[in-house]
Design a protein around this motif. Structure first.
Motif, PDB file in Angstrom:
ATOM      1  N   ALA A 194     -48.118 -57.660 -55.187  1.00 12.51           N
ATOM      2  CA  ALA A 194     -47.430 -56.516 -55.797  1.00 12.51           C
ATOM      3  C   ALA A 194     -47.666 -56.481 -57.306  1.00 12.51           C
ATOM      4  O   ALA A 194     -47.826 -55.407 -57.904  1.00 12.51           O
ATOM      5  N   ALA A 195     -47.717 -57.654 -57.930  1.00 13.04           N
ATOM      6  CA  ALA A 195     -47.964 -57.726 -59.369  1.00 13.04           C
ATOM      7  C   ALA A 195     -49.372 -57.251 -59.719  1.00 13.04           C
ATOM      8  O   ALA A 195     -49.627 -56.824 -60.847  1.00 13.04           O
ATOM      9  N   LEU A 196     -50.290 -57.317 -58.748  1.00 11.24           N
ATOM     10  CA  LEU A 196     -51.652 -56.808 -58.954  1.00 11.24           C
ATOM     11  C   LEU A 196     -51.736 -55.302 -58.730  1.00 11.24           C
ATOM     12  O   LEU A 196     -52.797 -54.704 -58.931  1.00 11.24           O
ATOM     13  N   ALA A 197     -50.613 -54.707 -58.300  1.00  6.37           N
ATOM     14  CA  ALA A 197     -50.531 -53.251 -58.060  1.00  6.37           C
ATOM     15  C   ALA A 197     -51.524 -52.791 -57.002  1.00  6.37           C
ATOM     16  O   ALA A 197     -52.140 -51.724 -57.120  1.00  6.37           O
ATOM     17  N   LEU A 198     -51.672 -53.597 -55.942  1.00  6.63           N
ATOM     18  CA  LEU A 198     -52.588 -53.252 -54.860  1.00  6.63           C
ATOM     19  C   LEU A 198     -51.801 -52.788 -53.631  1.00  6.63           C
ATOM     20  O   LEU A 198     -50.834 -53.437 -53.230  1.00  6.63           O
ATOM     21  N   PRO A 199     -52.201 -51.681 -53.006  1.00 13.08           N
ATOM     22  CA  PRO A 199     -51.547 -51.237 -51.771  1.00 13.08           C
ATOM     23  C   PRO A 199     -51.776 -52.236 -50.645  1.00 13.08           C
ATOM     24  O   PRO A 199     -52.814 -52.911 -50.592  1.00 13.08           O
ATOM     25  N   THR A 200     -50.825 -52.312 -49.732  1.00 11.54           N
ATOM     26  CA  THR A 200     -50.918 -53.212 -48.586  1.00 11.54           C
ATOM     27  C   THR A 200     -50.521 -52.481 -47.315  1.00 11.54           C
ATOM     28  O   THR A 200     -49.818 -51.465 -47.354  1.00 11.54           O
ATOM     29  N   CYS A 201     -50.971 -53.000 -46.178  1.00 19.53           N
ATOM     30  CA  CYS A 201     -50.520 -52.508 -44.883  1.00 19.53           C
ATOM     31  C   CYS A 201     -50.676 -53.625 -43.864  1.00 19.53           C
ATOM     32  O   CYS A 201     -51.214 -54.695 -44.167  1.00 19.53           O
ATOM     33  N   VAL A 202     -50.196 -53.381 -42.656  1.00 18.67           N
ATOM     34  CA  VAL A 202     -50.321 -54.330 -41.545  1.00 18.67           C
ATOM     35  C   VAL A 202     -51.173 -53.686 -40.459  1.00 18.67           C
ATOM     36  O   VAL A 202     -50.991 -52.507 -40.142  1.00 18.67           O
ATOM     37  N   ALA A 203     -52.097 -54.452 -39.881  1.00 22.34           N
ATOM     38  CA  ALA A 203     -52.894 -53.992 -38.741  1.00 22.34           C
ATOM     39  C   ALA A 203     -52.968 -55.135 -37.743  1.00 22.34           C
ATOM     40  O   ALA A 203     -53.653 -56.125 -37.985  1.00 22.34           O
ATOM     41  N   SER A 204     -52.253 -55.006 -36.635  1.00 27.14           N
ATOM     42  CA  SER A 204     -52.053 -56.121 -35.722  1.00 27.14           C
ATOM     43  C   SER A 204     -52.418 -55.772 -34.286  1.00 27.14           C
ATOM     44  O   SER A 204     -52.286 -54.622 -33.861  1.00 27.14           O
ATOM     45  N   SER A 205     -52.815 -56.792 -33.534  1.00 22.22           N
ATOM     46  CA  SER A 205     -53.043 -56.617 -32.103  1.00 22.22           C
ATOM     47  C   SER A 205     -51.739 -56.368 -31.355  1.00 22.22           C
ATOM     48  O   SER A 205     -51.754 -55.860 -30.234  1.00 22.22           O
ATOM     49  N   GLY A 206     -50.614 -56.736 -31.946  1.00 24.25           N
ATOM     50  CA  GLY A 206     -49.321 -56.534 -31.301  1.00 24.25           C
ATOM     51  C   GLY A 206     -48.889 -55.083 -31.310  1.00 24.25           C
ATOM     52  O   GLY A 206     -49.352 -54.277 -32.116  1.00 24.25           O
TER      53      GLY A 206
END
Length: 221
Positions: A101-113
């Motif tokens: 978050a401090a790097l100001a980068l977007p994130t997401c989750v992509a899972s087999s579940g």
């Protein structure tokens, strides 16, 4: 030229939540009960990192569809009970998320579940709200990992160039899917999958989640 990172894609089980040990234990129990005794390395090889549909197909090929249906039903029940009793976040993941978050980068989750499973596991560990609205499942695409479909779907949904994505994975099918999608992979070897199984082209292997922000920053073009 290496593109600057536009998106960090996280697997869920074994990367955000320490659920793979639980899942493996349940798989071994079911194997013993239903006619396919399994060692831990065999569970890692056949089940870890793959979708529920892929796991069902593996059991069906070995024991028949009826047994595979029973296996899946029992797995969902036993896994949910164990998650409620003992699931924890992966060690160091909260610090890693804060650093990213401090790097100001977007994130997401992509899972087999599936979404219900992720809502349960991420909810139990207090991580669901961090990713709400940015969670993608293999149930949304035609092919699960090791095919690239899920990661490409996540990148497209998030408006990111696949070549500018970094994937954090802990399984061989996961890192294979990242490579197939043309993404850089960071292989977390702090779980069940040995480091040597994660190593390969465009993959950096690490074993401490607290190192993740520095590794991601080092991937910036």
């Amino acid at each position: 030229m290496i593109k600057p990172i536009e998106l960090v894609i996280f697997d869920c089980d074994g990367v955000l939540v320490d659920s793979e040990v639980i899942a493996a234990r349940v798989q071994m129990r079911l194997g013993a009960e239903l006619g396919w005794p399994l060692t831990l390395p065999e569970v890692v090889e056949h089940f870890i990192g793959r979708s529920g549909a892929a796991n069902h197909a593996v059991v069906a090929e070995r024991l028949g569809t009826a047994t595979a249906d029973r296996w899946r039903e029992r797995f969902v029940k036993l896994h949910a009970e164990a998650v409620d009793a003992e699931l924890e976040p992966v060690a160091g993941i909260r610090e890693a998320l804060a650093g990213i978050a401090a790097l100001a980068l977007p994130t997401c989750v992509a899972s087999s579940g599936g979404h219900d499973k992720m809502r349960h596991t991420l909810g139990r560990t207090g991580l669901y709200d961090h990713f709400a609205g940015r969670i993608f499942s293999a149930t949304e695409v035609e092919r699960g990992k090791p095919a690239p479909d899920l990661f490409l779907h996540a990148a497209r949904s998030m408006g990111a160039d696949p070549a500018a994505c970094v994937v954090v994975e802990d399984s061989l099918p996961g890192v294979q899917a990242a490579r197939a999608a043309g993404m850089r992979a960071l292989g977390y070897a702090g779980g069940l999958t040995p480091a040597e199984r994660l190593a390969g082209p465009d993959t950096v292997v690490f074993d401490d989640m607290r190192k993740l922000p520095g590794l991601i920053d080092g991937h910036q073009g």
